[in-house]
Design a protein around this motif. Structure first.
Motif, mmCIF file in Angstrom:
data_model
loop_
_atom_site.group_PDB
_atom_site.id
_atom_site.type_symbol
_atom_site.label_atom_id
_atom_site.label_comp_id
_atom_site.label_asym_id
_atom_site.label_seq_id
_atom_site.Cartn_x
_atom_site.Cartn_y
_atom_site.Cartn_z
ATOM 1 N N ASP A 168 1.051 -1.272 0.074
ATOM 2 C CA ASP A 168 0.079 0.013 0.139
ATOM 3 C C ASP A 168 0.817 1.336 0.174
ATOM 4 O O ASP A 168 0.499 2.309 -0.627
ATOM 5 N N THR A 169 1.898 1.215 0.735
ATOM 6 C CA THR A 169 2.750 2.420 0.738
ATOM 7 C C THR A 169 3.359 2.769 -0.608
ATOM 8 O O THR A 169 3.490 3.848 -1.105
ATOM 9 N N PHE A 170 3.746 1.468 -1.341
ATOM 10 C CA PHE A 170 4.174 1.907 -2.711
ATOM 11 C C PHE A 170 3.060 2.368 -3.612
ATOM 12 O O PHE A 170 3.313 3.328 -4.290
ATOM 13 N N LYS A 171 1.910 1.746 -3.692
ATOM 14 C CA LYS A 171 1.031 2.153 -4.571
ATOM 15 C C LYS A 171 0.477 3.620 -4.150
ATOM 16 O O LYS A 171 0.217 4.387 -5.121
ATOM 17 N N THR A 172 0.228 4.095 -2.959
ATOM 18 C CA THR A 172 -0.152 5.245 -2.638
ATOM 19 C C THR A 172 0.813 6.211 -2.922
ATOM 20 O O THR A 172 0.568 7.527 -3.432
ATOM 21 N N GLY A 173 2.152 6.112 -2.663
ATOM 22 C CA GLY A 173 3.023 6.754 -2.936
ATOM 23 C C GLY A 173 3.444 7.068 -4.389
ATOM 24 O O GLY A 173 3.698 8.209 -4.850
ATOM 25 N N LEU A 174 3.243 5.972 -5.119
ATOM 26 C CA LEU A 174 3.574 6.073 -6.729
ATOM 27 C C LEU A 174 2.057 6.931 -7.083
ATOM 28 O O LEU A 174 2.616 7.867 -8.165
ATOM 29 N N LYS A 175 1.096 6.814 -6.905
ATOM 30 C CA LYS A 175 -0.025 7.673 -7.252
ATOM 31 C C LYS A 175 0.278 9.193 -6.832
ATOM 32 O O LYS A 175 0.093 10.116 -7.733
ATOM 33 N N THR A 176 0.756 9.298 -5.683
ATOM 34 C CA THR A 176 0.963 10.860 -5.198
ATOM 35 C C THR A 176 2.312 11.389 -5.898
ATOM 36 O O THR A 176 1.948 12.467 -6.621
ATOM 37 N N PHE A 177 3.164 10.529 -6.325
ATOM 38 C CA PHE A 177 4.223 11.063 -7.370
ATOM 39 C C PHE A 177 3.809 11.324 -8.650
ATOM 40 O O PHE A 177 4.248 12.158 -9.249
ATOM 41 N N SER A 178 2.953 10.467 -9.451
ATOM 42 C CA SER A 178 2.455 10.743 -10.708
ATOM 43 C C SER A 178 1.609 11.828 -10.724
ATOM 44 O O SER A 178 1.230 12.265 -11.845
ATOM 45 N N GLU A 179 0.981 12.422 -9.635
ATOM 46 C CA GLU A 179 0.154 13.826 -9.857
ATOM 47 C C GLU A 179 1.049 14.970 -10.243
ATOM 48 O O GLU A 179 0.338 15.786 -10.953
ATOM 49 N N THR A 180 2.413 14.891 -9.899
ATOM 50 C CA THR A 180 3.001 15.934 -10.374
ATOM 51 C C THR A 180 4.246 15.776 -11.323
ATOM 52 O O THR A 180 4.976 16.765 -11.633
ATOM 53 N N LYS A 181 4.627 14.350 -11.355
ATOM 54 C CA LYS A 181 5.877 14.214 -11.993
ATOM 55 C C LYS A 181 5.561 12.850 -12.782
ATOM 56 O O LYS A 181 4.864 11.977 -12.726
ATOM 57 N N PRO A 182 6.595 12.483 -13.866
ATOM 58 C CA PRO A 182 6.151 11.505 -14.953
ATOM 59 C C PRO A 182 6.636 10.145 -14.191
ATOM 60 O O PRO A 182 7.535 10.088 -13.438
ATOM 61 N N VAL A 183 5.636 9.044 -14.582
ATOM 62 C CA VAL A 183 5.701 7.838 -14.114
ATOM 63 C C VAL A 183 6.014 7.068 -15.580
ATOM 64 O O VAL A 183 4.924 7.275 -16.408
ATOM 65 N N HIS A 184 7.029 6.139 -15.785
ATOM 66 C CA HIS A 184 6.927 5.345 -17.027
ATOM 67 C C HIS A 184 7.174 3.724 -16.617
ATOM 68 O O HIS A 184 8.010 3.342 -15.536
ATOM 69 N N GLY A 185 6.594 2.924 -17.284
ATOM 70 C CA GLY A 185 6.558 1.421 -16.854
ATOM 71 C C GLY A 185 6.858 0.693 -18.233
ATOM 72 O O GLY A 185 6.201 0.765 -19.072
ATOM 73 N N GLU A 186 7.722 -0.140 -18.183
ATOM 74 C CA GLU A 186 8.183 -1.153 -19.393
ATOM 75 C C GLU A 186 7.739 -2.462 -18.937
ATOM 76 O O GLU A 186 8.136 -2.928 -17.997
ATOM 77 N N CYS A 187 7.099 -3.075 -19.947
ATOM 78 C CA CYS A 187 6.797 -4.510 -19.821
ATOM 79 C C CYS A 187 6.167 -4.873 -18.450
ATOM 80 O O CYS A 187 4.802 -4.572 -17.959
ATOM 81 N N GLY A 188 7.049 -5.525 -17.472
ATOM 82 C CA GLY A 188 6.641 -5.854 -16.119
ATOM 83 C C GLY A 188 6.162 -4.472 -15.411
ATOM 84 O O GLY A 188 5.015 -4.507 -14.921
#
Length: 437
Positions: A310-330
């Motif tokens: 949950d910390t990862f998922k919540t933190g990634l969502k917060t991060f994505s609100e202001t900064k780019p997130v990119h995922g490859e394959c997995g």
């Protein structure tokens, strides 16, 4: 530079190139020779074995995905402060795709580009003198690719060794040793190929066994002498992927492992700072980073733990609100709504993109890709063409509503269609980026 280099090639996959290469790397390292490995083609697993054998970073060189100037730049960097470079071919030595000269993806392209000879590994199981006909074909198929010597692999007996070896020696190709058949020398595999070096609980001991076998079976002095000076003209980084930010939050653990060594190395060389974090340890991307990158890996093996992070998922969502997130394959799979594991159990992922993927409903996707970006992302700007590849068994089972990130074509330029997705600052695709077109 003083490094010497040699390409290790074979007629096909499964001939034992990787075991021979890893064993030779460790055997030369034991002798006090500063030896490094290079793997040809789109293979992000074998460089980890090369690094485990030498305790020095590995590298990929791919003549289809990388322009010649980038190949020169990367090879020159690998050869600096090294005595010997062993370049392991992917598949068969001449196996590549049809295209412009020198950019087929085959290891033979590198032999021509760098003027390097080949140590030919022949699996002689099931044959004897016929191995000489195969060797003769390699000697004469392309006069610009020189066979320096031959290793016989998986011989069944001393008589078998003599029949095969004498026939090959008679056509003028030196035989520098024979490795007898030994199933314990085989490396473990899973659905994307070899199990990674970091996952093998007794990897160092296994590499030592491989080195013991090479020392007992092969003439290391002759192999070293067969290598040629690695004289490389200076290249450029014009076609390298630029760093997507000054501080890059890079997911790195057992679920996120597939990032080509040259990408991280060049980002660092261009002045970027790479900050690692572990989603499996329920860590969020550091808030002071500029961009987050989720590489490929095996999220399907860790889907339950990722769903509970949950910390990862919540933190990634917060991060994505202001900064780019990119995922490859997995990483792309984890950015979706759901991930179905091999048993058909559905796990809730981050939901930053709207697709869902399945590993139980498998479909193999493998090949070079050219991606024309339809959205600015961590891998480039709108309209940029990036070269890379796909290699995955997972498939999209719910397409979702996001717009595609790129239009992709295969290695020959034949259009495949839209790929990946973007929403806000979040982008993802099954496509692994290697270099700019």
């Amino acid at each position: 530079m003083t490094a010497r280099a040699l390409i290790i090639g074979a007629p096909r996959s499964g001939s034992g190139k990787t075991s021979v290469t890893i064993g030779l790397l460790r055997a030369f390292q034991r002798r006090g020779i500063k030896v490094r490995g290079i793997k040809t083609g789109p293979d992000y697993i074998d460089p980890g074995f090369h690094e485990a054998a030498t305790r020095l970073p590995g590298l990929n060189l791919d003549s289809w995905a990388m322009a010649p100037d980038l190949l020169r730049h990367l090879a020159r960097g690998q050869a600096e402060d090294a005595d010997l470079i062993l370049i392991e071919s992917a598949m068969g030595l001449f196996d590549g795709i049809l295209g412009e000269p020198g950019r087929s993806g085959a290891a033979s392209d590198l032999a021509r580009l760098f003027g390097l000879p080949v140590l030919l590994v022949l699996d002689v199981s099931g044959q004897s003198q016929t191995a000489a006909a195969v060797a003769c074909g390699f000697m004469h198929y392309d006069p610009t690719v020189k066979m320096a010597a031959c290793v016989l692999n998986r011989a069944g007996s001393e008589r078998h060794r003599k029949l095969s070896g004498d026939a090959i020696s008679a056509i003028g190709l030196p035989v520098v040793g024979t490795i007898l058949r030994d199933p314990t020398l085989t490396l473990p595999e899973r659905h994307l190929g070899l199990v990674q070096a970091s996952e093998h609980p007794q990897m160092d001991a296994h590499i030592d066994r491989l080195a013991d076998a090479m020392e007992q079976s092969l003439d290391l002095d002759a192999i070293f002498e067969a290598a040629r000076p690695f004289d490389i003209a200076s290249g450029t980084t014009e076609k390298a992927l630029p760093p997507p930010g000054q501080r890059i939050a890079l997911a790195e653990d057992a679920a996120f492992t597939f990032l080509y060594p040259h990408i991280k190395r060049e980002w660092h060389a261009m002045g970027a700072e790479i900050v690692h974090f572990s989603p499996l340890a329920d860590e969020a991307p550091p808030a002071d980073c500029d961009v987050c990158w989720l590489p490929g890996g095996y999220p399907e093996l860790h889907a339950g733990r990722l769903a509970a992070a949950d910390t990862f998922k919540t933190g990634l969502k917060t991060f994505s609100e202001t900064k780019p997130v990119h995922g490859e394959c997995g990483g792309y799979m984890v950015l979706g709504e759901r991930l179905e594991d091999a048993d058909g159990v559905s796990h809730t992922m981050t939901g930053l993109l709207s697709h869902s993927t399945s590993f139980s409903k498998r479909k193999m996707n493998l090949g070079y890709r050219q991606a024309r970006l339809m959205r600015e992302s961590a891998i480039g700007k709108i309209g940029d063409v990036v070269r890379g590849h796909e290699f995955h068994y997972a498939r999209v089972i719910e397409a979702g509503t996001d717009q595609p990130l790129a239009m992709i074509a295969d290695g020959r330029g034949d259009e495949i269609g839209p790929s990946g997705g973007f929403r806000g600052r979040v982008t993802g695709t099954f496509f692994h980026a290697i270099a700019r077109d």
